[in-house]
Scaffold this motif. Structure first.
Motif, PDB file in Angstrom:
ATOM      1  N   ASN A 392     -72.272 -76.856  99.043  1.00  0.00           N
ATOM      2  CA  ASN A 392     -72.437 -77.208 100.459  1.00  0.00           C
ATOM      3  C   ASN A 392     -71.348 -76.565 101.314  1.00  0.00           C
ATOM      4  O   ASN A 392     -71.606 -76.060 102.413  1.00  0.00           O
ATOM      5  CB  ASN A 392     -72.408 -78.732 100.609  1.00  0.00           C
ATOM      6  CG  ASN A 392     -72.641 -79.197 102.032  1.00  0.00           C
ATOM      7  OD1 ASN A 392     -73.660 -78.907 102.640  1.00  0.00           O
ATOM      8  ND2 ASN A 392     -71.678 -79.943 102.566  1.00  0.00           N
ATOM      9  N   ALA A 398     -76.589 -77.861 101.944  1.00  0.00           N
ATOM     10  CA  ALA A 398     -76.857 -78.215 100.550  1.00  0.00           C
ATOM     11  C   ALA A 398     -78.156 -77.580 100.069  1.00  0.00           C
ATOM     12  O   ALA A 398     -79.144 -77.541 100.799  1.00  0.00           O
ATOM     13  CB  ALA A 398     -76.925 -79.737 100.404  1.00  0.00           C
ATOM     14  N   TYR A 403     -78.915 -81.502  96.005  1.00  0.00           N
ATOM     15  CA  TYR A 403     -79.638 -82.756  96.226  1.00  0.00           C
ATOM     16  C   TYR A 403     -80.095 -83.363  94.909  1.00  0.00           C
ATOM     17  O   TYR A 403     -80.021 -84.587  94.713  1.00  0.00           O
ATOM     18  CB  TYR A 403     -80.848 -82.515  97.138  1.00  0.00           C
ATOM     19  CG  TYR A 403     -80.518 -82.544  98.613  1.00  0.00           C
ATOM     20  CD1 TYR A 403     -80.215 -83.748  99.261  1.00  0.00           C
ATOM     21  CD2 TYR A 403     -80.493 -81.372  99.357  1.00  0.00           C
ATOM     22  CE1 TYR A 403     -79.910 -83.770 100.617  1.00  0.00           C
ATOM     23  CE2 TYR A 403     -80.176 -81.385 100.713  1.00  0.00           C
ATOM     24  CZ  TYR A 403     -79.889 -82.590 101.337  1.00  0.00           C
ATOM     25  OH  TYR A 403     -79.578 -82.617 102.675  1.00  0.00           O
ATOM     26  N   LEU A 421     -79.909 -83.727 105.181  1.00  0.00           N
ATOM     27  CA  LEU A 421     -78.620 -84.022 105.805  1.00  0.00           C
ATOM     28  C   LEU A 421     -77.975 -82.754 106.359  1.00  0.00           C
ATOM     29  O   LEU A 421     -78.189 -81.658 105.833  1.00  0.00           O
ATOM     30  CB  LEU A 421     -77.672 -84.670 104.793  1.00  0.00           C
ATOM     31  CG  LEU A 421     -78.130 -85.971 104.126  1.00  0.00           C
ATOM     32  CD1 LEU A 421     -77.043 -86.469 103.184  1.00  0.00           C
ATOM     33  CD2 LEU A 421     -78.485 -87.037 105.155  1.00  0.00           C
ATOM     34  N   PHE A 426     -73.805 -84.370 104.401  1.00  0.00           N
ATOM     35  CA  PHE A 426     -73.882 -84.207 102.951  1.00  0.00           C
ATOM     36  C   PHE A 426     -72.492 -84.239 102.344  1.00  0.00           C
ATOM     37  O   PHE A 426     -72.276 -84.849 101.288  1.00  0.00           O
ATOM     38  CB  PHE A 426     -74.586 -82.899 102.596  1.00  0.00           C
ATOM     39  CG  PHE A 426     -74.907 -82.782 101.134  1.00  0.00           C
ATOM     40  CD1 PHE A 426     -76.040 -83.374 100.598  1.00  0.00           C
ATOM     41  CD2 PHE A 426     -74.069 -82.076 100.269  1.00  0.00           C
ATOM     42  CE1 PHE A 426     -76.333 -83.272  99.238  1.00  0.00           C
ATOM     43  CE2 PHE A 426     -74.350 -81.961  98.919  1.00  0.00           C
ATOM     44  CZ  PHE A 426     -75.486 -82.568  98.407  1.00  0.00           C
TER      45      PHE A 426
END
Length: 504
Positions: A392, A398, A403, A421, A426
């Motif tokens: 990220n 991300a 995830y 996000l 994130f």
């Protein structure tokens, strides 16, 4: 299935392989010197085994008041409290009033350098053994273990104390070194990274369920090193892609798997396998782990004669920061608030509320002996979250893997998956998950100093360390000096070339 091998000092014990039906044997051995040592493969292996012994010093009982050096990395997070008030060493850390003479600083410094000295001795002498006695393949694997351990000791030292003396040759004394401090950047670039890169090519197996260093541990530590170098104080952002690649190699190897539930985390049968990538080795009656005893509620009488000390338990707002649906918050998952009296069966409600259940040991509870549970240093969940954070940060958003990894850990905790996000959302989600999943495993403090952010458990937010005041303790307020611990005064007294960290 192989039994784990307990690693013991070569001056006290010799190590031999054991079958799954035979417990660990304590075998006194004669004392070796460099002049009469390194004459066989077993002696060379014993020399390396002797390095592992020093890893236990940070997780073993020390001092007069049932203290443990691992508490140096837990008490100043704002997430820990205690049932007892006997120890100035613990109280000073919880109040951010550290003294240069406090016990834990000495333990981390001196035991690290003793381990480094043992590694230097092995690294210098193993290559000199005749190849007709120890093959080159065996030498490389032994050196790979020694270099990993030396890098691990130095990695801890620079994160705890900053600039430290860089010693690469054996010395007659592991303490009282008469050399100045080396810049943190140089310690990373001249020793920690090169040692791990060499270990990565040493021919070790990718995983090893005996407790010895394997390639999975090397790559995992290298990922953690790169991630740390990308953070404070070096801020070498070019290390982020390297961190995520090393982490991905471990995750994709298929050699490690997440626990399906937290009972598997507590089961000593799973030591050195499944989610565990590298652990400090313990065994009852030989080298017991005191963490079970330290986390039992004081004088609760829920065990069969086990010391119940209550040295470490979660601060109230930290426990409250878990979502109500988080399985880790449920009774007898990561924490517990009551248990039956061992003799009468009558339920005991703990006077200080929640205590840590992570280190519960059924065998130790029934026997009254020290726990034989090994202490986790690197878990797969740590590396999965590390990848998610590094990816990220490196790419600005991300990816699917990030995830997938964080959501796998959340699913085990009965939490809903994350999606869609922003980079900052994130980032904070990963930090929050690291705090909640890896708590009380000597990871949170290192995350704090590399990000210079702290988990404000009252407000469920991440804020700068400097200026943050601990929940319920208005006197404990972070200053910039707290990014590092003080150099032990005894070392400065013994080595006039050492300087003290600013503010101490």
């Amino acid at each position: 299935m192989m039994k784990k091998i307990i690693i013991l000092s070569i001056a006290l014990f010799s190590i031999s392989a054991i079958s799954c039906n035979k417990f660990l044997d304590e075998k006194p051995a004669s004392f070796y010197t460099p002049e009469n040592y390194y004459k066989s493969y077993q002696q060379a292996q014993n020399a390396v085994n002797g390095i592992y012994a020093f890893t236990r010093d940070f997780y073993a009982a020390v001092g007069l008041y049932e203290e443990d050096a691992m508490l140096m990395l837990e008490n100043p997070t704002g997430q820990a409290k205690s049932d007892i008030n006997q120890s100035n060493n613990n109280a000073n850390l919880r109040n951010l009033a550290m003294q240069t003479t406090d016990l834990y600083f000495n333990v981390w410094w001196r035991s690290s350098y003793k381990g480094i000295n043992a590694a230097n001795l092995a690294i210098q002498n193993i290559p000199l053994i005749s190849s007709s006695i120890v093959t080159d393949v065996q030498k490389n694997q032994l050196l790979g273990q020694a270099k990993f351990l030396r890098a691990w000791f130095y990695f801890n030292l620079v994160r705890e104390f900053g600039d430290v003396p860089l010693v690469t040759e054996p010395t007659t004394s592991a303490t009282g070194l008469q050399i100045p401090r080396t810049a943190t950047k140089d310690v990373y670039e001249k020793l920690i990274v090169p040692d791990l890169l060499a270990a990565e090519k040493s021919g070790l197996p990718f995983s090893d369920n005996t407790g010895k260093v394997a390639i999975g541990a090397v790559k995992s530590l290298l990922a953690k090193v790169y991630e740390t170098m990308a953070g404070f104080p070096l801020q070498q952002k070019d290390k982020l892609p390297l961190a995520k690649q090393e982490a991905l190699d471990v995750i994709n190897s298929g050699k490690y798997t997440l626990y399906q539930n937290y009972d598997q985390f507590r089961d000593a049968a799973n030591d050195n396998k499944m989610e565990n990538i590298f652990m400090v080795q313990f065994a009852p009656a030989i080298a017991g782990n005191p963490m079970f005893s330290f986390t039992l509620p004081s004088f609760s009488f829920i065990s069969n004669g086990q010391q119940e000390i209550g040295t470490l338990l979660p601060e109230d707002t930290f426990f409250a920061s878990y979502s109500a649906s988080d399985k880790r918050k449920q009774e007898k998952q990561f924490f517990f608030s009551h248990a039956p009296n061992f003799s009468t069966g009558v339920d005991v409600q703990f006077k200080n509320g929640q205590h840590i259940y992570k280190f519960w040991d059924d065998v130790a509870q029934a026997s009254g002996q020290y726990s034989g549970k090994c202490f986790p240093i690197i878990r797969l969940s740590d590396i999965m979250l590390l990848y998610a954070e590094a990816q990220n940060e490196a790419d600005g958003t991300a990816d699917a893997n990030s995830y997938s990894y964080i959501n796998a850990i959340r699913a085990r905790a009965n939490l809903a998956p994350l999606t869609g996000l922003s980079q900052d959302q994130f980032r904070q989600a990963v930090w929050r998950e690291r705090n909640h999943e890896l708590c009380f495993e000597n990871i949170t403090w290192f995350d704090m100093v590399r990000t210079r952010m702290v988990y404000d458990t009252k407000n469920d937010a991440f804020v700068p360390m400097v200026g943050y005041t601990f929940p319920g303790n208005n006197t404990a307020k972070f200053q910039a000096k707290h990014y590092l611990f003080p150099i032990p005064q005894a070392e400065i007294d013994a080595n006039p070339k050492l300087t003290q960290n600013l503010g101490y």
